[in-house]
Design a protein around this motif. Sequence first.
Motif, PDB file in Angstrom:
ATOM      1  N   GLN A 104       0.646  -1.358  -0.030  1.00 14.28           N
ATOM      2  CA  GLN A 104      -0.149   0.157   0.084  1.00 14.28           C
ATOM      3  C   GLN A 104       0.874   1.151  -0.188  1.00 14.28           C
ATOM      4  O   GLN A 104       0.553   1.989  -0.822  1.00 14.28           O
ATOM      5  CB  GLN A 104      -0.951   0.129   1.147  1.00 14.28           C
ATOM      6  CG  GLN A 104      -1.679  -1.236   1.475  1.00 14.28           C
ATOM      7  CD  GLN A 104      -2.754  -1.276   2.668  1.00 14.28           C
ATOM      8  OE1 GLN A 104      -2.370  -0.272   3.233  1.00 14.28           O
ATOM      9  NE2 GLN A 104      -3.184  -2.423   2.911  1.00 14.28           N
ATOM     10  N   ILE A 105       1.840   1.413   0.844  1.00 17.28           N
ATOM     11  CA  ILE A 105       2.891   2.445   0.819  1.00 17.28           C
ATOM     12  C   ILE A 105       3.390   2.534  -0.543  1.00 17.28           C
ATOM     13  O   ILE A 105       3.612   3.600  -0.836  1.00 17.28           O
ATOM     14  CB  ILE A 105       3.856   2.229   1.947  1.00 17.28           C
ATOM     15  CG1 ILE A 105       3.083   1.865   3.284  1.00 17.28           C
ATOM     16  CG2 ILE A 105       4.689   3.400   1.959  1.00 17.28           C
ATOM     17  CD1 ILE A 105       4.073   1.622   4.688  1.00 17.28           C
ATOM     18  N   PHE A 106       3.999   1.444  -1.043  1.00 16.73           N
ATOM     19  CA  PHE A 106       4.706   1.488  -1.901  1.00 16.73           C
ATOM     20  C   PHE A 106       3.747   1.938  -3.462  1.00 16.73           C
ATOM     21  O   PHE A 106       4.247   2.930  -4.039  1.00 16.73           O
ATOM     22  CB  PHE A 106       5.015  -0.010  -2.597  1.00 16.73           C
ATOM     23  CG  PHE A 106       5.822  -0.091  -4.014  1.00 16.73           C
ATOM     24  CD1 PHE A 106       7.152   0.238  -4.159  1.00 16.73           C
ATOM     25  CD2 PHE A 106       5.009  -0.750  -5.154  1.00 16.73           C
ATOM     26  CE1 PHE A 106       7.638   0.017  -5.376  1.00 16.73           C
ATOM     27  CE2 PHE A 106       5.742  -0.808  -6.252  1.00 16.73           C
ATOM     28  CZ  PHE A 106       7.035  -0.448  -6.561  1.00 16.73           C
ATOM     29  N   GLN A 107       2.490   1.802  -3.388  1.00 11.97           N
ATOM     30  CA  GLN A 107       1.505   2.266  -4.344  1.00 11.97           C
ATOM     31  C   GLN A 107       1.325   3.706  -4.112  1.00 11.97           C
ATOM     32  O   GLN A 107       1.197   4.575  -4.983  1.00 11.97           O
ATOM     33  CB  GLN A 107       0.374   1.592  -4.375  1.00 11.97           C
ATOM     34  CG  GLN A 107       0.305   0.217  -4.798  1.00 11.97           C
ATOM     35  CD  GLN A 107      -0.938  -0.621  -4.930  1.00 11.97           C
ATOM     36  OE1 GLN A 107      -1.794  -0.740  -5.967  1.00 11.97           O
ATOM     37  NE2 GLN A 107      -1.368  -1.041  -3.817  1.00 11.97           N
ATOM     38  N   THR A 108       1.380   4.034  -2.995  1.00  9.56           N
ATOM     39  CA  THR A 108       1.005   5.612  -2.446  1.00  9.56           C
ATOM     40  C   THR A 108       2.144   6.436  -3.157  1.00  9.56           C
ATOM     41  O   THR A 108       1.994   7.516  -3.922  1.00  9.56           O
ATOM     42  CB  THR A 108       1.060   5.911  -1.077  1.00  9.56           C
ATOM     43  OG1 THR A 108      -0.348   5.049  -0.543  1.00  9.56           O
ATOM     44  CG2 THR A 108       0.675   7.215  -0.736  1.00  9.56           C
ATOM     45  N   LEU A 109       3.115   6.135  -2.949  1.00 12.56           N
ATOM     46  CA  LEU A 109       4.530   6.743  -3.544  1.00 12.56           C
ATOM     47  C   LEU A 109       4.537   6.792  -4.832  1.00 12.56           C
ATOM     48  O   LEU A 109       4.985   7.764  -5.530  1.00 12.56           O
ATOM     49  CB  LEU A 109       5.716   6.126  -2.743  1.00 12.56           C
ATOM     50  CG  LEU A 109       5.945   6.497  -1.381  1.00 12.56           C
ATOM     51  CD1 LEU A 109       7.106   5.660  -0.764  1.00 12.56           C
ATOM     52  CD2 LEU A 109       6.106   7.797  -1.120  1.00 12.56           C
ATOM     53  N   ALA A 110       4.282   5.657  -5.534  1.00  6.85           N
ATOM     54  CA  ALA A 110       4.230   5.352  -6.888  1.00  6.85           C
ATOM     55  C   ALA A 110       3.338   6.359  -7.574  1.00  6.85           C
ATOM     56  O   ALA A 110       3.629   7.136  -8.649  1.00  6.85           O
ATOM     57  CB  ALA A 110       4.090   3.845  -7.464  1.00  6.85           C
ATOM     58  N   ARG A 111       2.326   6.448  -7.022  1.00  3.48           N
ATOM     59  CA  ARG A 111       1.109   7.261  -7.509  1.00  3.48           C
ATOM     60  C   ARG A 111       1.341   8.776  -7.511  1.00  3.48           C
ATOM     61  O   ARG A 111       0.981   9.582  -8.365  1.00  3.48           O
ATOM     62  CB  ARG A 111      -0.305   7.272  -6.697  1.00  3.48           C
ATOM     63  CG  ARG A 111      -0.986   5.867  -6.993  1.00  3.48           C
ATOM     64  CD  ARG A 111      -2.513   5.855  -6.535  1.00  3.48           C
ATOM     65  NE  ARG A 111      -3.016   4.738  -6.752  1.00  3.48           N
ATOM     66  CZ  ARG A 111      -3.290   3.576  -5.813  1.00  3.48           C
ATOM     67  NH1 ARG A 111      -2.716   3.991  -4.653  1.00  3.48           N
ATOM     68  NH2 ARG A 111      -3.697   2.349  -5.978  1.00  3.48           N
ATOM     69  N   ALA A 112       2.273   8.876  -6.450  1.00  2.00           N
ATOM     70  CA  ALA A 112       2.850  10.426  -6.294  1.00  2.00           C
ATOM     71  C   ALA A 112       3.919  10.729  -7.344  1.00  2.00           C
ATOM     72  O   ALA A 112       4.398  11.835  -7.412  1.00  2.00           O
ATOM     73  CB  ALA A 112       3.270  10.610  -4.821  1.00  2.00           C
ATOM     74  N   GLY A 113       4.351   9.757  -8.156  1.00  3.50           N
ATOM     75  CA  GLY A 113       5.454  10.202  -9.116  1.00  3.50           C
ATOM     76  C   GLY A 113       6.583   9.394  -9.000  1.00  3.50           C
ATOM     77  O   GLY A 113       7.575   9.439  -9.826  1.00  3.50           O
ATOM     78  N   ALA A 114       6.753   8.594  -7.888  1.00  2.00           N
ATOM     79  CA  ALA A 114       8.052   7.718  -7.764  1.00  2.00           C
ATOM     80  C   ALA A 114       8.117   6.725  -8.514  1.00  2.00           C
ATOM     81  O   ALA A 114       7.079   5.965  -8.833  1.00  2.00           O
ATOM     82  CB  ALA A 114       8.275   7.335  -6.136  1.00  2.00           C
ATOM     83  N   ARG A 115       9.359   6.229  -9.191  1.00  2.00           N
ATOM     84  CA  ARG A 115       9.576   5.237 -10.127  1.00  2.00           C
ATOM     85  C   ARG A 115       9.783   3.888  -9.050  1.00  2.00           C
ATOM     86  O   ARG A 115      10.416   3.984  -8.195  1.00  2.00           O
ATOM     87  CB  ARG A 115      10.607   5.332 -11.229  1.00  2.00           C
ATOM     88  CG  ARG A 115      10.648   6.394 -11.839  1.00  2.00           C
ATOM     89  CD  ARG A 115      11.974   6.679 -12.516  1.00  2.00           C
ATOM     90  NE  ARG A 115      12.904   7.086 -11.715  1.00  2.00           N
ATOM     91  CZ  ARG A 115      14.125   6.164 -11.467  1.00  2.00           C
ATOM     92  NH1 ARG A 115      14.097   5.002 -12.056  1.00  2.00           N
ATOM     93  NH2 ARG A 115      15.031   6.433 -10.558  1.00  2.00           N
ATOM     94  N   GLY A 116       9.030   2.862  -9.472  1.00  4.93           N
ATOM     95  CA  GLY A 116       9.028   1.622  -8.550  1.00  4.93           C
ATOM     96  C   GLY A 116       9.895   0.620  -8.894  1.00  4.93           C
ATOM     97  O   GLY A 116       9.575  -0.008 -10.181  1.00  4.93           O
ATOM     98  N   LEU A 117      10.474   0.213  -8.101  1.00  8.22           N
ATOM     99  CA  LEU A 117      11.473  -1.231  -8.383  1.00  8.22           C
ATOM    100  C   LEU A 117      11.030  -2.307  -7.160  1.00  8.22           C
ATOM    101  O   LEU A 117      10.910  -1.981  -5.874  1.00  8.22           O
ATOM    102  CB  LEU A 117      13.003  -0.894  -8.261  1.00  8.22           C
ATOM    103  CG  LEU A 117      13.781  -2.278  -8.108  1.00  8.22           C
ATOM    104  CD1 LEU A 117      13.611  -2.933  -9.644  1.00  8.22           C
ATOM    105  CD2 LEU A 117      15.338  -1.781  -7.949  1.00  8.22           C
ATOM    106  N   SER A 118      10.673  -3.207  -7.686  1.00  2.58           N
ATOM    107  CA  SER A 118      10.283  -4.586  -6.409  1.00  2.58           C
ATOM    108  C   SER A 118      11.215  -5.503  -6.640  1.00  2.58           C
ATOM    109  O   SER A 118      11.448  -6.220  -7.653  1.00  2.58           O
ATOM    110  CB  SER A 118       8.824  -5.043  -7.097  1.00  2.58           C
ATOM    111  OG  SER A 118       8.134  -6.027  -6.255  1.00  2.58           O
ATOM    112  N   ILE A 119      11.705  -5.946  -5.484  1.00  2.00           N
ATOM    113  CA  ILE A 119      12.530  -6.866  -4.954  1.00  2.00           C
ATOM    114  C   ILE A 119      12.089  -7.806  -3.791  1.00  2.00           C
ATOM    115  O   ILE A 119      11.830  -7.285  -2.832  1.00  2.00           O
ATOM    116  CB  ILE A 119      13.906  -6.360  -4.374  1.00  2.00           C
ATOM    117  CG1 ILE A 119      14.461  -5.243  -5.625  1.00  2.00           C
ATOM    118  CG2 ILE A 119      15.114  -7.318  -4.090  1.00  2.00           C
ATOM    119  CD1 ILE A 119      15.950  -4.560  -5.090  1.00  2.00           C
TER     120      ILE A 119
END
Length: 230
Positions: free
Chosen positions: A95-110
Motif C-alpha cells: 500500500q505504501i509502495f503504491q502511494t509513493l508510486a502514484r505520487a510520481g516515484a519510479r518503482g522497483l520491486s525486489i
Amino acid sequence: MNEDDHRKAFLRGYEEGLKAAWREVASLTTRGYSSTELGVMARSKMAVIYREVEALAARLAEGEGETGETGVGHGVVRGRGAYLVREPKAERIFQIFQTLARAGARGLSITRMHPDDVRDRCDIEPAGFVWLSKSVGKKVKGIAVVEPTALVDIASAIAEFAADGGNAVVLLEGLEYLIAQNGFSSILRFLQKVNEKIVLNDSYLLLSANPAAMKEQEYRLLAREMVGEI
C-alpha cells in the motif's frame, strides 16, 4: 492574510515543529542510543535542518500540502530515505509502495514472492522486478532472477535504479529469507550500503520487517539505519 492569520499560521507551524522534534527524540530513545550518541545526532540534525525546510518549501510550491507527509495507512513517510515497515507479513508495504508510486516515484520491486503475486497486490505496475530465487537459470520475461546470496548484484540493481533520475521507491520483501541465506551481519552491511545510495539519489527504500521473527538486538540495529519505522 491579516496579522491574526499570520500569527495563527506561525503558531501552528511552531507546534508541528515541536511535535516532530519530540517524536524523533522518542523514536531514538527506544533504539538503545546513549546520551552521547543522541547529542551528536541532535547537533547533526540541527546543522542540516535548512535542507528539510527547503524541501518542504519546494513541496508546498508544488501543491503537496502543508505537512509534506505522504499518508500511508497506519504510518507516514516523512521524507526520502529508508523505512522499516513493521508487519507480521508483507501486506502494508504494498500500500505504501503504491502511494509513493502514484505520487510520481519510479518503482522497483525486489521480493521473495513471485512477481506475479506482487502484481496481484499492486494496482500500479512497478518499473522493474527482481525475484529473489535460486532458480537463476530460469528465464522469466521482464523479471531479473537473482540468487538471494548475490548481495552485490542486488545492491547494484538498487543503486543503478535510484541513480537513473532519482525519485525512486524500492520495495524489499523477504528480509528473513535474506538473513537466513547470508547471515545478519552481511545483511546489515548490505543495507548500510544501499541506504547511502537511496539517500544520495533522493529516493525511498521500504523494507518489510517482522520484529517477532528477529532477535531484538538485530532488529534494533536495523532500525538505527533507517529514517523511521512505520
